[in-house]
Design an enzyme around this catalytic site. Structure first.
Site, short mmCIF file in Angstrom:
data_model
loop_
_atom_site.label_atom_id
_atom_site.label_comp_id
_atom_site.label_asym_id
_atom_site.label_seq_id
_atom_site.Cartn_x
_atom_site.Cartn_y
_atom_site.Cartn_z
N ASN A 46 -7.60 3.02 -61.34
CA ASN A 46 -8.36 1.85 -61.01
C ASN A 46 -9.38 1.84 -60.34
O ASN A 46 -9.63 1.64 -59.69
CB ASN A 46 -6.67 1.01 -60.17
CG ASN A 46 -6.18 2.41 -59.26
OD1 ASN A 46 -5.70 2.84 -58.91
ND2 ASN A 46 -7.23 1.50 -58.13
N LYS A 65 1.79 8.30 -54.25
CA LYS A 65 0.53 8.49 -53.66
C LYS A 65 -0.12 9.37 -53.33
O LYS A 65 0.72 9.33 -51.56
CB LYS A 65 0.04 6.89 -53.01
CG LYS A 65 -1.13 6.02 -52.11
CD LYS A 65 -2.00 6.52 -52.87
CE LYS A 65 -1.97 5.04 -53.76
NZ LYS A 65 -2.93 4.97 -54.92
N HIS A 87 -2.13 -1.91 -61.94
CA HIS A 87 -2.24 -1.70 -60.34
C HIS A 87 -2.07 -2.73 -59.76
O HIS A 87 -1.99 -3.40 -59.69
CB HIS A 87 -3.80 -0.72 -60.21
CG HIS A 87 -5.11 -1.26 -58.83
ND1 HIS A 87 -4.89 -2.09 -58.24
CD2 HIS A 87 -4.67 0.20 -58.17
CE1 HIS A 87 -5.62 -2.11 -56.60
NE2 HIS A 87 -5.22 -1.23 -56.99
N SER A 88 -1.64 -2.15 -58.43
CA SER A 88 -0.84 -2.43 -57.08
C SER A 88 -1.48 -2.96 -55.89
O SER A 88 -2.01 -1.80 -55.78
CB SER A 88 0.62 -3.31 -57.14
OG SER A 88 1.07 -2.37 -56.18
N ASP A 117 -0.99 10.10 -57.50
CA ASP A 117 -2.66 9.47 -57.49
C ASP A 117 -3.66 9.69 -56.85
O ASP A 117 -2.68 9.05 -55.51
CB ASP A 117 -2.32 7.94 -57.63
CG ASP A 117 -3.21 6.88 -57.56
OD1 ASP A 117 -4.85 7.54 -57.59
OD2 ASP A 117 -3.51 5.83 -57.43
#
Ligand code: GKR
Ligand code: MG
Length: 442
Positions: A289, A212, A340-341, A241
């Protein structure tokens, strides 16, 4: 006649939902950084339990947010007295009940804030759990049946400040060992990120890695990806991401630099148009997402060609059956599909695993924040991640049951912590008082 009256057919002998329990909980969460700020010491979830007139209980879990909890409460009059099998009617009634919700209401932050999709997702999963118990079948069978016994997940790395979260906040538990100790460590540079990756992969056997980004300037974050590639090589697919915080020129520059080392680049830029432009210039597949997050946005995505992979999330796409529909659309229009989470516990993980097991294919390991959490609300404790995968829980429905005493403890955490909705920006100001969230920063 009101639509919701149609589903309250008193003459039928089928099951009827008699009770609805909405329990907000707060779970320990370490200080993880992202484009919108930093995670607070507690992440919020809401646990829903529906109980039929025959005493069959169905459960689900969604991201916690007092507005969404209120919307869930608002749906009570539609839910009580309805048949858990009548999900189409329930969805229809909810759509009529809530004012129309557009994709733009998802908000600018990396997580979705729409209400209806969350409410329906919560109700649907709990109803499917009930139906599974009534049929003595796991949810995966209600989605068309198992394509695989275990579902692969990726190591989800974060830049982070030192600290364990929860009561310890920025402090660390000196007794912790293994991953429990490693997840308390600071990771703000390539060495820290590589150490985090090694510890997480060692503990859970993950075979893919996601970082991330969006927390630090692009040079440093790209160097972290290059360091991960040097450490793990081609055997471990890598994703990055930055949650759409990069300008198009920045994304092109660093996207080109990471060409060849990434399995996919996730939301490098904001919006379908910018993603589509970038996609023409990079060979690396783009995933999202953030720019294609609802059925409403699919036509434009196809028209523009804004991404290669859609990262679904049953909490945001309106449930498990909607996610199966999305998978068919993705196949039709040449999109890959993965998941995605957000910070979550075992009820959500179980639902993700049933869905992951039912999907026609799982070409990319799914996201999960699960290793960052330490508590759970299911009997028997946390679901094991073995060799990077989670086995489809055995037993009817979700295959996991509510641990009522843990639920109570985590609800007390919620009442004590005072957080009512996620606000990573406000949390970041506790570290850096001048800090402001910018949709596009670099
Ligand atoms: O947990 O900080 C986080 C993530 O940034 C999360 O909120 C995002 O929704 O995991 C997410 C993503 O892939 O964008
Ligand atoms: Mg993302």
């Amino acid at each position: 006649m009101h639509n919701h009256l149609l589903i309250k057919d008193k003459k039928r002998s089928g099951p009827i939902i008699k009770e609805m329990h909405i329990t907000p909980i707060a779970i320990t969460d370490p200080p993880l950084l992202n484009a919108a700020g930093i995670h607070a010491p507690y992440a919020l979830r809401t646990v829903l339990e529906l109980v039929t007139d025959d005493g069959i209980s169905g459960i689900s879990e969604i991201p916690g947010n007092s507005d969404i909890d209120q919307a869930l409460e608002y749906s009570r009059s539609l839910v009580i007295g309805s048949d858990p099998y009548h999900l189409n009617q329930l969805n229809h009634s909810l759509e009529a009940h809530f004012s129309q919700e557009t994709a733009s209401e998802r908000g600018d932050a990396p997580w979705d804030q729409r209400k209806l999709v969350h409410v329906f997702s919560a109700l649907e999963v709990a109803c499917l759990d009930i139906i599974g118990k009534l049929q003595n079948r796991p949810i995966v069978d209600l989605l068309g049946g198992k394509m695989r016994d275990t579902v692969p997940f990726a190591a989800y790395l974060f830049f982070k400040y030192e600290g364990a979260g929860g009561v310890l906040e920025k402090g660390k538990d000196p007794q912790a060992t293994g991953w429990a100790a490693a997840r308390q460590e600071e990771a703000i540079d390539p060495n820290g990120i590589v150490a985090q990756a090694r510890a997480m992969c060692h503990a859970f056997g993950f075979k893919s890695i996601k970082l991330k980004g969006g927390a630090f300037e692009p040079r440093l974050e790209t160097d972290c990806m290059l360091a991960l590639y040097e450490e793990f090589g081609e055997a471990v697919p890598l994703r990055f991401d930055p949650n759409a915080i990069w300008k198009p020129e920045t994304a092109l520059k660093y996207g080109l630099e990471m060409e060849g080392i990434l399995e996919y680049l996730e939301d490098p830029v904001r919006g379908q148009e910018n993603m589509a432009q970038l996609k023409k210039k990079l060979k690396t597949p783009l995933a999202t997402n953030m720019c294609t997050t609802s059925f409403e946005e699919i036509p434009r995505s196809i028209q523009l060609g804004s991404e290669d992979i859609i990262l679904s999330d049953h909490h945001f796409w309106g449930g498990l059956r909607a996610s199966m529909e999305l998978s068919r659309m993705c196949r039709t229009f040449g999109r890959g599909l993965s998941m995605h989470s957000n910070s979550h516990l075992g009820i959500s993980l179980a639902a993700m695993v049933h869905l992951g097991a039912a999907l026609p294919e799982v070409p990319y390991a799914l996201d999960t924040h699960y290793p960052w959490q330490s508590e759970d609300v299911i009997i028997g404790g946390r679901l094991p991640i073995v060799d990077g995968s989670v086995a489809v829980p055995e037993g009817p429905g979700l295959g996991v049951e509510l641990d009522r005493s843990s639920l109570q403890t985590l609800h007390e955490n919620y009442l004590a912590c005072g957080i009512k909705k996620r606000d990573d920006e406000a949390e970041m100001r506790k570290y850096h008082p001048e800090w402001v969230f910018q949709k596009v920063r670099w």
